[in-house]
Design a protein around this motif. Structure first.
Motif, PDB file in Angstrom:
ATOM      1  N   VAL A  66      57.993  22.866  82.573  1.00  0.00           N
ATOM      2  CA  VAL A  66      59.351  23.109  82.083  1.00  0.00           C
ATOM      3  C   VAL A  66      59.333  24.046  80.883  1.00  0.00           C
ATOM      4  N   ALA A  67      58.169  24.187  80.238  1.00  0.00           N
ATOM      5  CA  ALA A  67      58.053  25.069  79.078  1.00  0.00           C
ATOM      6  C   ALA A  67      57.714  26.504  79.459  1.00  0.00           C
ATOM      7  N   SER A  68      57.497  26.757  80.753  1.00  0.00           N
ATOM      8  CA  SER A  68      57.096  28.087  81.190  1.00  0.00           C
ATOM      9  C   SER A  68      58.242  29.088  81.060  1.00  0.00           C
ATOM     10  N   ARG A  69      57.991  30.188  80.358  1.00  0.00           N
ATOM     11  CA  ARG A  69      59.024  31.216  80.195  1.00  0.00           C
ATOM     12  C   ARG A  69      59.345  31.891  81.520  1.00  0.00           C
ATOM     13  N   SER A  70      58.351  32.001  82.408  1.00  0.00           N
ATOM     14  CA  SER A  70      58.578  32.689  83.675  1.00  0.00           C
ATOM     15  C   SER A  70      59.535  31.928  84.573  1.00  0.00           C
ATOM     16  N   LEU A  71      59.706  30.608  84.333  1.00  0.00           N
ATOM     17  CA  LEU A  71      60.618  29.808  85.147  1.00  0.00           C
ATOM     18  C   LEU A  71      61.957  29.591  84.452  1.00  0.00           C
ATOM     19  N   THR A  72      62.151  30.246  83.318  1.00  0.00           N
ATOM     20  CA  THR A  72      63.425  30.206  82.612  1.00  0.00           C
ATOM     21  C   THR A  72      64.104  31.538  82.826  1.00  0.00           C
ATOM     22  N   THR A  73      65.020  31.590  83.779  1.00  0.00           N
ATOM     23  CA  THR A  73      65.566  32.871  84.216  1.00  0.00           C
ATOM     24  C   THR A  73      66.983  33.112  83.722  1.00  0.00           C
ATOM     25  N   GLU A  74      67.399  32.371  82.699  1.00  0.00           N
ATOM     26  CA  GLU A  74      68.729  32.585  82.163  1.00  0.00           C
ATOM     27  C   GLU A  74      68.779  33.897  81.400  1.00  0.00           C
ATOM     28  N   GLU A  75      69.756  34.726  81.706  1.00  0.00           N
ATOM     29  CA  GLU A  75      69.944  35.997  81.011  1.00  0.00           C
ATOM     30  C   GLU A  75      71.357  36.051  80.445  1.00  0.00           C
ATOM     31  N   PRO A  76      71.542  36.627  79.269  1.00  0.00           N
ATOM     32  CA  PRO A  76      72.876  36.700  78.691  1.00  0.00           C
ATOM     33  C   PRO A  76      73.804  37.574  79.507  1.00  0.00           C
ATOM     34  N   ALA A  77      75.086  37.261  79.456  1.00  0.00           N
ATOM     35  CA  ALA A  77      76.076  38.058  80.179  1.00  0.00           C
ATOM     36  C   ALA A  77      75.968  39.506  79.738  1.00  0.00           C
ATOM     37  N   GLY A  78      76.043  40.417  80.700  1.00  0.00           N
ATOM     38  CA  GLY A  78      75.979  41.830  80.392  1.00  0.00           C
ATOM     39  C   GLY A  78      74.595  42.418  80.507  1.00  0.00           C
ATOM     40  N   SER A  79      73.548  41.568  80.624  1.00  0.00           N
ATOM     41  CA  SER A  79      72.207  42.113  80.794  1.00  0.00           C
ATOM     42  C   SER A  79      72.074  42.676  82.201  1.00  0.00           C
ATOM     43  N   PRO A  80      71.198  43.672  82.425  1.00  0.00           N
ATOM     44  CA  PRO A  80      71.094  44.317  83.729  1.00  0.00           C
ATOM     45  C   PRO A  80      70.784  43.374  84.872  1.00  0.00           C
ATOM     46  N   SER A  81      70.054  42.282  84.598  1.00  0.00           N
ATOM     47  CA  SER A  81      69.636  41.385  85.681  1.00  0.00           C
ATOM     48  C   SER A  81      70.559  40.191  85.859  1.00  0.00           C
ATOM     49  N   ALA A  82      71.591  40.096  85.064  1.00  0.00           N
ATOM     50  CA  ALA A  82      72.440  38.903  85.122  1.00  0.00           C
ATOM     51  C   ALA A  82      73.703  39.164  85.921  1.00  0.00           C
ATOM     52  N   PRO A  83      74.087  38.252  86.817  1.00  0.00           N
ATOM     53  CA  PRO A  83      75.360  38.352  87.497  1.00  0.00           C
ATOM     54  C   PRO A  83      76.502  38.118  86.517  1.00  0.00           C
ATOM     55  N   ALA A  84      77.713  38.385  86.951  1.00  0.00           N
ATOM     56  CA  ALA A  84      78.879  38.161  86.099  1.00  0.00           C
ATOM     57  C   ALA A  84      78.903  36.712  85.638  1.00  0.00           C
ATOM     58  N   GLY A  85      79.185  36.506  84.363  1.00  0.00           N
ATOM     59  CA  GLY A  85      79.251  35.159  83.830  1.00  0.00           C
ATOM     60  C   GLY A  85      77.989  34.716  83.132  1.00  0.00           C
ATOM     61  N   GLY A  86      76.901  35.527  83.250  1.00  0.00           N
ATOM     62  CA  GLY A  86      75.683  35.195  82.523  1.00  0.00           C
ATOM     63  C   GLY A  86      74.880  34.069  83.128  1.00  0.00           C
ATOM     64  N   SER A  87      74.950  33.874  84.453  1.00  0.00           N
ATOM     65  CA  SER A  87      74.156  32.835  85.092  1.00  0.00           C
ATOM     66  C   SER A  87      72.732  33.347  85.303  1.00  0.00           C
ATOM     67  N   ALA A  88      71.911  32.556  85.999  1.00  0.00           N
ATOM     68  CA  ALA A  88      70.503  32.902  86.162  1.00  0.00           C
ATOM     69  C   ALA A  88      70.351  34.288  86.774  1.00  0.00           C
ATOM     70  N   GLY A  89      69.377  35.055  86.265  1.00  0.00           N
ATOM     71  CA  GLY A  89      69.166  36.417  86.724  1.00  0.00           C
ATOM     72  C   GLY A  89      68.353  36.484  87.996  1.00  0.00           C
ATOM     73  N   THR A  90      68.402  37.642  88.624  1.00  0.00           N
ATOM     74  CA  THR A  90      67.651  37.888  89.845  1.00  0.00           C
ATOM     75  C   THR A  90      66.165  38.006  89.538  1.00  0.00           C
ATOM     76  N   VAL A  91      65.336  37.444  90.411  1.00  0.00           N
ATOM     77  CA  VAL A  91      63.893  37.575  90.308  1.00  0.00           C
ATOM     78  C   VAL A  91      63.380  38.318  91.534  1.00  0.00           C
ATOM     79  N   CYS A  92      62.154  38.797  91.440  1.00  0.00           N
ATOM     80  CA  CYS A  92      61.497  39.464  92.561  1.00  0.00           C
ATOM     81  C   CYS A  92      60.148  38.797  92.778  1.00  0.00           C
TER      82      CYS A  92
END
Length: 231
Positions: A66-92
């Motif tokens: 649970v402490a792993s940064r790679s599994l924390t995919t929350e991005e602030p609203a407006g970031s390139p990888s975040a959908p509208a509303g600032g929910s979890a970002g897309t991963v590849c």
């Protein structure tokens, strides 16, 4: 859903002849290994982490602390990888298997025979029975028979573990095979050897934990894999 998606991120642009468009090809690549590379954006910085995975018909599953940064995919609203509303970002997620080196007569024509898959998606954090079921899928994919053999995770261990599900709806697959492509060109007259140096991964005999009590034998589902190929 038998075909793969053809989005701007997954459509084949270069070497289209190596592209695969059927879902069975995706399953074949995923089935052949158990380590993927998870690409995320953390704190505005890209991060690519190798991790064990499992999958079913619709999702790929990864897990970690649970402490792993790679599994924390929350991005602030407006970031390139975040959908509208600032929910979890897309991963590849990528999975690659190297099947051999393609050694040509010229360095320019050298290459690699490979099978690869790339999956894009917004991960969903699993809880409860879904989380346990995903951990079973992941464990059984890497070591079939081990989930029923070993002790199941405790509530405390489950609480310390993050499990993400990533949809297989947006995926791309490429496969490259065969000999060098300069056998009928001018370099064929050089008299140099050319061909493929195949590569295969084989399971070796199990090595017991040095603290294992005497008399505890290797279970069949583990010992039986010795000498077999991974993919």
């Amino acid at each position: 859903m038998n075909g793969l998606s053809a989005t701007e991120r997954t459509r084949h642009r270069r070497l289209r002849e190596n592209g695969r468009t059927d879902r069975a090809a995706l399953y074949e690549v995923l089935r052949a290994g158990f380590v993927c590379h998870l690409g995320v954006v953390s704190g505005g910085v890209p991060m690519v982490v190798p991790t064990v995975y499992g999958f079913d018909a619709d999702h790929l599953y990864v897990h970690g602390s649970v402490a792993s940064r790679s599994l924390t995919t929350e991005e602030p609203a407006g970031s390139p990888s975040a959908p509208a509303g600032g929910s979890a970002g897309t991963v590849c997620v990528t999975v690659t298997h190297v099947d051999g080196l393609v050694l040509a007569r010229s360095v320019f024509e050298h290459g690699v025979n490979y099978r690869s898959a790339m999956v894009y998606g917004v991960p969903r954090r699993l809880e409860g029975e879904e989380k346990t079921a995903a951990l079973r899928i992941l464990t059984e994919h890497a070591a079939p028979g081990q989930w029923d053999y070993a002790r199941p995770p405790s509530r405390k261990e489950l609480a310390a573990t993050t499990v993400l599900a990533i949809s297989l709806a947006e995926a791309s697959v490429k496969v490259s095979s065969g000999p060098p492509g300069d056998g009928d060109g001018p370099d064929a007259e050089l008299g140099l050897w050319a061909g493929v140096l195949p590569l295969a991964t084989t399971w070796l005999p199990p090595v017991a934990d040095p603290l294992l009590p005497e008399g505890v034998t290797v279970p069949d589902h583990i010992g039986g894999r010795a000498g077999t190929r991974l993919s």
